[in-house]
Motif scaffolding. Structure first.
Motif, PDB file in Angstrom:
ATOM      1  N   LEU A  20       0.754  -1.109  -0.114  1.00 47.69           N
ATOM      2  CA  LEU A  20       0.044  -0.130   0.014  1.00 47.69           C
ATOM      3  C   LEU A  20       0.969   1.333  -0.225  1.00 47.69           C
ATOM      4  CD1 LEU A  20      -2.993  -0.846   2.594  1.00 47.69           C
ATOM      5  CD2 LEU A  20      -2.936  -1.187  -0.016  1.00 47.69           C
ATOM      6  N   GLY A  21       2.227   1.236  -0.207  1.00 47.60           N
ATOM      7  CA  GLY A  21       3.013   2.271  -0.060  1.00 47.60           C
ATOM      8  C   GLY A  21       2.782   3.462  -1.106  1.00 47.60           C
ATOM      9  N   ALA A  22       2.330   3.098  -2.290  1.00 46.95           N
ATOM     10  CA  ALA A  22       1.934   4.149  -3.013  1.00 46.95           C
ATOM     11  C   ALA A  22       0.694   5.004  -2.647  1.00 46.95           C
ATOM     12  CB  ALA A  22       1.464   3.543  -4.553  1.00 46.95           C
ATOM     13  N   LEU A  23       0.135   4.680  -1.642  1.00 43.60           N
ATOM     14  CA  LEU A  23      -0.955   5.394  -1.017  1.00 43.60           C
ATOM     15  C   LEU A  23      -0.574   6.877  -0.723  1.00 43.60           C
ATOM     16  CD1 LEU A  23      -3.269   2.457   0.115  1.00 43.60           C
ATOM     17  CD2 LEU A  23      -3.867   4.196  -1.825  1.00 43.60           C
ATOM     18  N   LYS A  24       0.828   6.596   0.079  1.00 44.38           N
ATOM     19  CA  LYS A  24       1.302   7.930   0.555  1.00 44.38           C
ATOM     20  C   LYS A  24       1.387   9.017  -0.379  1.00 44.38           C
ATOM     21  CE  LYS A  24       3.688   5.501   4.310  1.00 44.38           C
ATOM     22  NZ  LYS A  24       5.080   5.188   4.790  1.00 44.38           N
ATOM     23  N   GLY A  25       2.041   8.690  -1.491  1.00 45.08           N
ATOM     24  CA  GLY A  25       2.091   9.809  -2.588  1.00 45.08           C
ATOM     25  C   GLY A  25       0.716  10.106  -3.034  1.00 45.08           C
ATOM     26  N   ALA A  28      -0.686  12.438  -0.431  1.00 44.46           N
ATOM     27  CA  ALA A  28       0.182  13.617  -0.720  1.00 44.46           C
ATOM     28  C   ALA A  28      -0.227  14.732  -1.875  1.00 44.46           C
ATOM     29  CB  ALA A  28       1.655  13.737  -0.761  1.00 44.46           C
ATOM     30  N   ASP A  29      -0.280  14.042  -2.934  1.00 43.90           N
ATOM     31  CA  ASP A  29      -0.953  14.751  -4.189  1.00 43.90           C
ATOM     32  C   ASP A  29      -2.281  15.327  -4.048  1.00 43.90           C
ATOM     33  OD1 ASP A  29       1.451  13.839  -5.511  1.00 43.90           O
ATOM     34  OD2 ASP A  29       0.337  12.289  -6.505  1.00 43.90           O
ATOM     35  N   VAL A  30      -3.156  14.979  -3.203  1.00 48.38           N
ATOM     36  CA  VAL A  30      -4.391  15.404  -3.434  1.00 48.38           C
ATOM     37  C   VAL A  30      -4.772  16.355  -1.902  1.00 48.38           C
ATOM     38  CG1 VAL A  30      -5.500  13.594  -4.681  1.00 48.38           C
ATOM     39  CG2 VAL A  30      -5.570  13.425  -2.203  1.00 48.38           C
ATOM     40  N   GLY A  31      -3.575  16.612  -1.116  1.00 50.21           N
ATOM     41  CA  GLY A  31      -3.654  17.280   0.061  1.00 50.21           C
ATOM     42  C   GLY A  31      -4.190  16.760   1.379  1.00 50.21           C
ATOM     43  N   LEU A  32      -4.192  15.494   1.326  1.00 48.54           N
ATOM     44  CA  LEU A  32      -4.751  14.634   2.699  1.00 48.54           C
ATOM     45  C   LEU A  32      -3.429  14.233   3.396  1.00 48.54           C
ATOM     46  CD1 LEU A  32      -7.092  11.961   1.088  1.00 48.54           C
ATOM     47  CD2 LEU A  32      -7.583  13.649   2.807  1.00 48.54           C
ATOM     48  N   ASP A  33      -3.525  14.180   4.740  1.00 48.80           N
ATOM     49  CA  ASP A  33      -2.397  13.918   5.565  1.00 48.80           C
ATOM     50  C   ASP A  33      -1.801  12.649   5.281  1.00 48.80           C
ATOM     51  OD1 ASP A  33      -0.853  13.519   7.840  1.00 48.80           O
ATOM     52  OD2 ASP A  33      -2.127  14.293   9.256  1.00 48.80           O
ATOM     53  N   ALA A  35       0.073  10.750   7.119  1.00 52.05           N
ATOM     54  CA  ALA A  35      -0.065  10.161   8.360  1.00 52.05           C
ATOM     55  C   ALA A  35      -1.237   9.113   8.377  1.00 52.05           C
ATOM     56  CB  ALA A  35       0.442  10.784   9.503  1.00 52.05           C
ATOM     57  N   GLN A  36      -2.290   9.618   7.694  1.00 50.32           N
ATOM     58  CA  GLN A  36      -3.719   8.903   7.912  1.00 50.32           C
ATOM     59  C   GLN A  36      -4.107   7.809   7.140  1.00 50.32           C
ATOM     60  OE1 GLN A  36      -6.762  12.218   7.883  1.00 50.32           O
ATOM     61  NE2 GLN A  36      -6.653  12.007  10.096  1.00 50.32           N
ATOM     62  N   VAL A  37      -3.105   7.481   6.327  1.00 46.92           N
ATOM     63  CA  VAL A  37      -3.046   6.291   5.416  1.00 46.92           C
ATOM     64  C   VAL A  37      -3.652   5.026   6.286  1.00 46.92           C
ATOM     65  CG1 VAL A  37      -2.179   4.764   3.872  1.00 46.92           C
ATOM     66  CG2 VAL A  37      -2.013   7.069   3.424  1.00 46.92           C
ATOM     67  N   PRO A  38      -2.705   4.626   7.251  1.00 49.50           N
ATOM     68  CA  PRO A  38      -3.321   3.729   8.375  1.00 49.50           C
ATOM     69  C   PRO A  38      -4.556   3.819   8.891  1.00 49.50           C
ATOM     70  CG  PRO A  38      -1.009   4.146   8.676  1.00 49.50           C
ATOM     71  CD  PRO A  38      -1.386   5.241   7.661  1.00 49.50           C
ATOM     72  N   LEU A  39      -4.910   4.970   9.280  1.00 51.55           N
ATOM     73  CA  LEU A  39      -6.157   5.296   9.842  1.00 51.55           C
ATOM     74  C   LEU A  39      -7.427   5.017   8.949  1.00 51.55           C
ATOM     75  CD1 LEU A  39      -7.700   6.197  12.123  1.00 51.55           C
ATOM     76  CD2 LEU A  39      -7.885   8.553  11.285  1.00 51.55           C
ATOM     77  N   TRP A  40      -7.240   5.708   7.595  1.00 50.14           N
ATOM     78  CA  TRP A  40      -8.127   5.202   6.666  1.00 50.14           C
ATOM     79  C   TRP A  40      -8.275   3.824   6.356  1.00 50.14           C
ATOM     80  CZ3 TRP A  40      -6.612   3.939   1.247  1.00 50.14           C
ATOM     81  CH2 TRP A  40      -7.891   3.741   0.479  1.00 50.14           C
ATOM     82  N   PHE A  41      -7.226   2.984   6.329  1.00 48.35           N
ATOM     83  CA  PHE A  41      -7.255   1.720   5.831  1.00 48.35           C
ATOM     84  C   PHE A  41      -8.165   0.914   6.891  1.00 48.35           C
ATOM     85  CE2 PHE A  41      -6.104  -2.507   4.016  1.00 48.35           C
ATOM     86  CZ  PHE A  41      -6.310  -2.283   2.731  1.00 48.35           C
ATOM     87  N   GLU A  82     -11.119   9.877  -6.491  1.00 47.59           N
ATOM     88  CA  GLU A  82     -10.971   9.217  -7.682  1.00 47.59           C
ATOM     89  C   GLU A  82      -9.410   8.973  -7.556  1.00 47.59           C
ATOM     90  OE1 GLU A  82     -13.075   8.486 -10.363  1.00 47.59           O
ATOM     91  OE2 GLU A  82     -14.893   9.373  -9.053  1.00 47.59           O
ATOM     92  N   THR A  83      -8.318   9.899  -7.287  1.00 47.45           N
ATOM     93  CA  THR A  83      -7.003   9.910  -7.333  1.00 47.45           C
ATOM     94  C   THR A  83      -6.723   8.564  -6.411  1.00 47.45           C
ATOM     95  OG1 THR A  83      -6.746  12.007  -7.817  1.00 47.45           O
ATOM     96  CG2 THR A  83      -4.912  10.877  -6.927  1.00 47.45           C
ATOM     97  N   VAL A  84      -7.310   8.683  -5.040  1.00 44.15           N
ATOM     98  CA  VAL A  84      -6.947   7.437  -4.263  1.00 44.15           C
ATOM     99  C   VAL A  84      -7.241   6.202  -4.741  1.00 44.15           C
ATOM    100  CG1 VAL A  84      -6.975   6.534  -2.009  1.00 44.15           C
ATOM    101  CG2 VAL A  84      -6.566   9.210  -2.376  1.00 44.15           C
ATOM    102  N   LEU A  85      -8.389   6.070  -5.012  1.00 46.41           N
ATOM    103  CA  LEU A  85      -9.154   4.965  -5.905  1.00 46.41           C
ATOM    104  C   LEU A  85      -8.224   4.370  -7.020  1.00 46.41           C
ATOM    105  CD1 LEU A  85     -12.908   4.916  -5.175  1.00 46.41           C
ATOM    106  CD2 LEU A  85     -11.303   4.236  -3.546  1.00 46.41           C
ATOM    107  N   ALA A  86      -7.878   5.281  -7.717  1.00 43.31           N
ATOM    108  CA  ALA A  86      -7.028   4.839  -9.121  1.00 43.31           C
ATOM    109  C   ALA A  86      -5.908   4.295  -8.462  1.00 43.31           C
ATOM    110  CB  ALA A  86      -6.805   6.310  -9.913  1.00 43.31           C
ATOM    111  N   THR A  87      -5.080   4.688  -7.509  1.00 46.08           N
ATOM    112  CA  THR A  87      -3.799   4.512  -6.897  1.00 46.08           C
ATOM    113  C   THR A  87      -3.996   2.937  -6.363  1.00 46.08           C
ATOM    114  OG1 THR A  87      -3.340   6.700  -6.518  1.00 46.08           O
ATOM    115  CG2 THR A  87      -2.011   4.750  -5.240  1.00 46.08           C
ATOM    116  N   MET A  88      -5.119   2.400  -6.070  1.00 46.00           N
ATOM    117  CA  MET A  88      -5.359   1.146  -5.556  1.00 46.00           C
ATOM    118  C   MET A  88      -5.288   0.091  -6.831  1.00 46.00           C
ATOM    119  SD  MET A  88      -5.921   1.179  -2.320  1.00 46.00           S
ATOM    120  CE  MET A  88      -6.779  -0.326  -1.707  1.00 46.00           C
ATOM    121  N   ARG A  89      -5.404   0.678  -8.036  1.00 45.25           N
ATOM    122  CA  ARG A  89      -5.251   0.057  -9.065  1.00 45.25           C
ATOM    123  C   ARG A  89      -3.902  -0.226  -9.588  1.00 45.25           C
ATOM    124  NH1 ARG A  89     -10.305   2.038  -9.725  1.00 45.25           N
ATOM    125  NH2 ARG A  89      -9.822   3.636 -11.462  1.00 45.25           N
TER     126      ARG A  89
END
Lengths: 222, 222
Positions: A20-25, A28-33, A35-41, A82-89
């Motif tokens: 899930l490493g790419a989710l950090k980028g 960041a690209d869409v202005g989300l924190d 550090a919140q990737v693990p919280l979101w997941f 959309e950006t985050v969900l596209a990154t999941m692919r």
């Protein structure tokens, strides 16, 4: 421990095969924190499992979108979702996936994927990583409209392969997934990524290893 | 919307009646990262719901302890776990709880608590906050060995009160809890704490309000 060896192996996808490493980028690209990737997941899984526990079903991507919006209520734009969900692919595979799949191919053992995500997302990940040729079936929970760790998806995967549940081993990085597989009658192997520990509230897996090739070897040894 | 008014009200406890704010101090006291409180609570619910979805049960405090240990594998001492769990018995009530309970008492409407936590923890919280006299029953999921949002705890609460499920309203700050109550045949009121938004993956509640007295009024108005 079961007496028989696994005759087929089902791989979980997110975190097990793909980092899930790419989710950090993407965050960041869409202005989300970032550090919140693990919280979101964690919240995505929380809500997915809540729906499953109470007896309902929604596609995983829909739950993913809603929990993303909850991170900053009223201020997460549709374009960010959309950006985050596209990154999941477009996640990168862990380096131990290809050798594990090759080992199974060489041994004539069918490998499938079994994820709470969609067939479309999983197929995109496998194609991009050059792993699709190793996967006999991309199995979706959408077919049974129940998410893992409810028993139905695991039993459906065995039915797709035409094998008894006890002949199929699930391989996953998540203890809850291994526990669900065992509860449904499958074997389960836990790949211990990073410094993860096994939570004692879940019944233990049949096998544990630090890498997927070692885990596959252990499950095939029976 | 149901045609009839609620004849009894069940309150969720954590975050609905009692703020988790004190956990920040507890995390700091034992050297855990204060920013991880929301991550811990999301993972606690994630694992609780996973167990429920796959058909097993463990006491909530056990899952809480294990997910705390997972925050920093191998480095969370037993004393730290004890401190955090002890804090769960010393949370402060939200200021709108007492007026809501008083309104129910004055109207002769029974109020109970229904939490995934234990009777012992809930009783300690109510006693400390001076709210115990307003609560007719402290109902535990331990009695049915199923955690919310599975249907059994909600139906058990109605049975304890001796009312049909449809005459009991659950009040909760968590959408998953409201959805579970409705799925089990209860009415559900969502108290929208802070800037929370309702995730569209869950069927909507019967009533929504920013404070508990307003929510109780809406549920009793039918």
């Amino acid at each position: 421990m079961e007496p028989s060896r696994a005759r087929a192996v089902a791989f979980d996808v997110n975190e097990t095969m793909f980092s899930l490493g790419a989710l950090k980028g993407a965050f960041a690209d869409v202005g989300l924190d970032v550090a919140q990737v693990p919280l979101w997941f964690a919240r995505l899984l929380r809500d997915a499992f809540a729906l499953t526990a109470l007896g309902e079903y929604r596609p995983f991507a829909e739950i993913a979108a809603e929990t993303l919006r909850d991170l900053d209520p009223g201020r997460v734009e549709n374009a960010a979702v959309e950006t985050v969900l596209a990154t999941m692919r477009r996640l990168d595979p862990h380096p131990d996936v290809e050798p594990a799949l090759r080992r199974l191919s060489d041994g004539g053992i069918p490998a499938i994927t079994l994820t709470n995500g969609s067939v479309e997302t999983t197929s995109a990940l496998l194609e991009r990583a050059g792993l699709a040729a190793h996967i006999a079936h991309v199995v979706s929970v959408d077919a049974v409209r129940r998410l893992k760790p409810a028993p139905e998806p695991y039993r459906h995967a065995a039915a797709v392969l035409g094998v008894p549940a006890g002949d199929l081993a699930l391989v996953a990085a998540h203890p809850w997934d291994c526990a669900g597989a065992r509860h449904a009658g499958l074997r389960a192997g836990w790949v211990r990524r990073g410094d993860a520990r096994w939570p004692r509230v879940f019944p233990p897996p049949d096998a544990t290893a630090a890498t997927l090739p070692e885990l596959v070897d252990a499950l095939l040894a029976g």
